[in-house]
Design an enzyme around this catalytic site. Structure first.
Site, PDB file in Angstrom:
ATOM      1  N   ARG A 163       8.036  -4.619 -12.237  1.00  0.00           N
ATOM      2  CA  ARG A 163       6.918  -3.665 -12.167  1.00  0.00           C
ATOM      3  C   ARG A 163       7.436  -2.229 -12.188  1.00  0.00           C
ATOM      4  O   ARG A 163       8.391  -1.892 -11.502  1.00  0.00           O
ATOM      5  CB  ARG A 163       6.141  -3.936 -10.877  1.00  0.00           C
ATOM      6  N   ARG A 212       8.314   1.433  -7.579  1.00  0.00           N
ATOM      7  CA  ARG A 212       7.741   1.731  -6.261  1.00  0.00           C
ATOM      8  C   ARG A 212       8.791   1.457  -5.200  1.00  0.00           C
ATOM      9  O   ARG A 212       9.485   0.437  -5.280  1.00  0.00           O
ATOM     10  CB  ARG A 212       6.560   0.765  -6.034  1.00  0.00           C
ATOM     11  N   ARG A 268      -5.283  -8.989   5.548  1.00  0.00           N
ATOM     12  CA  ARG A 268      -3.924  -9.529   5.468  1.00  0.00           C
ATOM     13  C   ARG A 268      -3.526 -10.257   6.745  1.00  0.00           C
ATOM     14  O   ARG A 268      -2.423 -10.782   6.826  1.00  0.00           O
ATOM     15  CB  ARG A 268      -2.959  -8.379   5.236  1.00  0.00           C
ATOM     16  N   LYS A 280      -3.712  -9.911  -8.243  1.00  0.00           N
ATOM     17  CA  LYS A 280      -5.020  -9.556  -7.672  1.00  0.00           C
ATOM     18  C   LYS A 280      -5.504  -8.206  -8.195  1.00  0.00           C
ATOM     19  O   LYS A 280      -6.659  -8.052  -8.573  1.00  0.00           O
ATOM     20  CB  LYS A 280      -4.954  -9.479  -6.132  1.00  0.00           C
ATOM     21  N   ARG A 301       8.460  -8.184   2.536  1.00  0.00           N
ATOM     22  CA  ARG A 301       7.024  -8.354   2.256  1.00  0.00           C
ATOM     23  C   ARG A 301       6.676  -9.838   2.092  1.00  0.00           C
ATOM     24  O   ARG A 301       5.593 -10.271   2.481  1.00  0.00           O
ATOM     25  CB  ARG A 301       6.625  -7.560   1.004  1.00  0.00           C
TER      26      ARG A 301
HETATM   27  P1  AMP Z   1      -0.022  -3.751  -1.637  1.00  0.00           P
HETATM   28  O1  AMP Z   1      -0.037  -2.718  -2.713  1.00  0.00           O
HETATM   29  O2  AMP Z   1      -1.350  -4.403  -1.411  1.00  0.00           O
HETATM   30  O3  AMP Z   1       1.075  -4.786  -1.815  1.00  0.00           O
HETATM   31  O4  AMP Z   1       0.293  -2.977  -0.263  1.00  0.00           O
HETATM   32  C1  AMP Z   1       1.466  -2.210  -0.097  1.00  0.00           C
HETATM   33  C2  AMP Z   1       1.762  -2.060   1.386  1.00  0.00           C
HETATM   34  O5  AMP Z   1       0.678  -1.376   2.039  1.00  0.00           O
HETATM   35  C3  AMP Z   1       1.927  -3.353   2.162  1.00  0.00           C
HETATM   36  O6  AMP Z   1       3.240  -3.891   2.047  1.00  0.00           O
HETATM   37  C4  AMP Z   1       1.614  -2.897   3.590  1.00  0.00           C
HETATM   38  O7  AMP Z   1       2.691  -2.160   4.136  1.00  0.00           O
HETATM   39  C5  AMP Z   1       0.477  -1.899   3.356  1.00  0.00           C
HETATM   40  N1  AMP Z   1      -0.838  -2.581   3.364  1.00  0.00           N
HETATM   41  C6  AMP Z   1      -1.698  -2.715   2.324  1.00  0.00           C
HETATM   42  N2  AMP Z   1      -2.795  -3.374   2.688  1.00  0.00           N
HETATM   43  C7  AMP Z   1      -2.636  -3.689   4.000  1.00  0.00           C
HETATM   44  C8  AMP Z   1      -3.415  -4.387   4.948  1.00  0.00           C
HETATM   45  N3  AMP Z   1      -4.608  -4.929   4.637  1.00  0.00           N
HETATM   46  N4  AMP Z   1      -2.925  -4.520   6.206  1.00  0.00           N
HETATM   47  C9  AMP Z   1      -1.747  -3.977   6.564  1.00  0.00           C
HETATM   48  N5  AMP Z   1      -0.937  -3.310   5.715  1.00  0.00           N
HETATM   49  C10 AMP Z   1      -1.388  -3.173   4.433  1.00  0.00           C
END
Ligand code: AMP
Length: 216
Positions: free
Chosen positions: A125, A158, A86, A13, A169
């Protein structure tokens, strides 16, 4: 026009959102990027979300929605939401917020790819701790070893891309985020993208769905 990109972490994405933002003039809002930025600035918000992220849990809906509203109200639409919503509660919250500013979600792109493929991608990654450049050892590796092409600095993983956190996750995605597929599927704005393909082919599919629509 506002677009939601939905799919597993690691489904591509973010990669596609960056291309679409630069080619079509969308504002790219990645809640994950936004939270990581706040953590690196040691801000109050960063402190609030850090624990959730490091454990692979979701940041509470209220916190996420407050951040989204503060961004949306400064924009006139044409937003690409990446990693948000989410949960179904976040999706409902998004429609309320957009509605307040006379907008709506116009297109939802679901990046469909198998769980074992995204786990493979996430484990490859890497990022440069100096300039933030992102690499993938499988699909976009650095030129030498695991060093940044621009800074020659050793690349990092990360914290939440480490195996134990990735497992959590994936569970969270299945429990809380995948219900969004049925939530949006009935709304006539939902399109499935085969995200197992290479990034150029994925982009062609997005073009086919969004046509010549530009943000502005
Ligand atoms: P991502 O980079 O989108 O995979 O996000 C990394 C982490 O940020 C996720 O595993 C969540 O802990 C937090 N996070 C990101 N976006 C959201 C969201 N819309 N709702 C809740 N937690 C989020």
């Amino acid at each position: 026009m506002n677009m939601v990109l939905l799919g597993y972490p690691g489904s591509g994405k973010g990669t596609q959102a960056k291309v679409m933002a630069s080619k079509k003039g969308f504002t790219h809002i990645s809640t994950g990027d936004l939270f990581r930025e706040e953590i690196s600035k040691n801000s109050e918000l960063g402190a609030k979300v850090k624990g959730y992220i490091s454990q692979g849990k979701l940041v509470p809906d209220g916190v996420v929605l407050a951040v989204i509203e503060s961004r949306i109200k400064t924009l006139k639409g044409n937003v690409l939401f990446d990693g948000f919503p989410r949960t179904v509660e976040q999706a409902e919250g998004l429609e309320n917020i957009l509605g307040k500013y006379g907008m709506q979600t116009d297109i939802v792109l679901f990046f469909e790819v198998k769980e074992d493929e995204v786990v493979k991608r996430i484990s490859a990654r890497r990022f440069c701790p100096k300039c933030g450049a992102i690499y993938n050892l499988l699909s976009s590796p650095p030129k030498t070893g695991e060093k940044c092409d621009a800074c020659a600095v050793q690349l990092s993983i990360r914290d939440d891309d480490k195996a134990e956190v990735v497992k959590k996750r994936m569970e969270v995605y299945k429990d809380l985020t995948s219900p969004l597929v049925s939530y949006y599927r009935t709304q006539g704005i939902f399109h499935v993208i085969d995200a197992s393909q290479d990034p150029d082919r994925v982009y062609s599919q997005i073009e086919a769905v969004t046509g010549n629509k530009k943000a502005v």
